[in-house]
Design a protein around this motif. Structure first.
Motif: not given
Length: 102
Positions: A1-6, A8-10, A58-64, A90-96
């Protein structure tokens, strides 16, 4: 879980989870309490938090999307997910999730 912070997608995945939970709390707990229980306190508390998480998502989605060179279709799907209950999960599971492992 900690690696998600490092990555942009995380970070987007974490924000998406928090935004999804805040939307569900708002829709299924706070709004019924406001209109059935005549107590708007929870909407006043959760509403601004959800709004801030929504904008952050929204901002992070555009950035990623720009960083990962996503097609417009993919970015649009991720953006639409934040207005549909359970959509961010759902999007987390299918795309992110798969994009985070690349």
């Amino acid at each position: 879980m900690k690696q998600l912070l490092f990555t942009n997608i995380g970070r987007l995945r974490i924000i998406g989870f928090l935004e999804g939970v805040s939307l569900l709390v708002l829709i299924f707990i706070a709004v019924p309490l406001k209109y059935i229980g005549h107590d708007p306190a929870m909407v006043k508390a959760v509403g601004p938090v959800h709004g801030a998480l929504f904008l952050l998502f929204i901002v992070n989605t555009v950035s990623v999307g720009v960083e990962q060179k996503w097609q417009l279709k993919t970015t649009t799907k991720v953006l639409l997910a934040c207005i549909i209950p359970f959509g961010t999960f759902y999007i987390d599971r299918k795309i992110l999730r798969s994009a985070n492992t690349i």
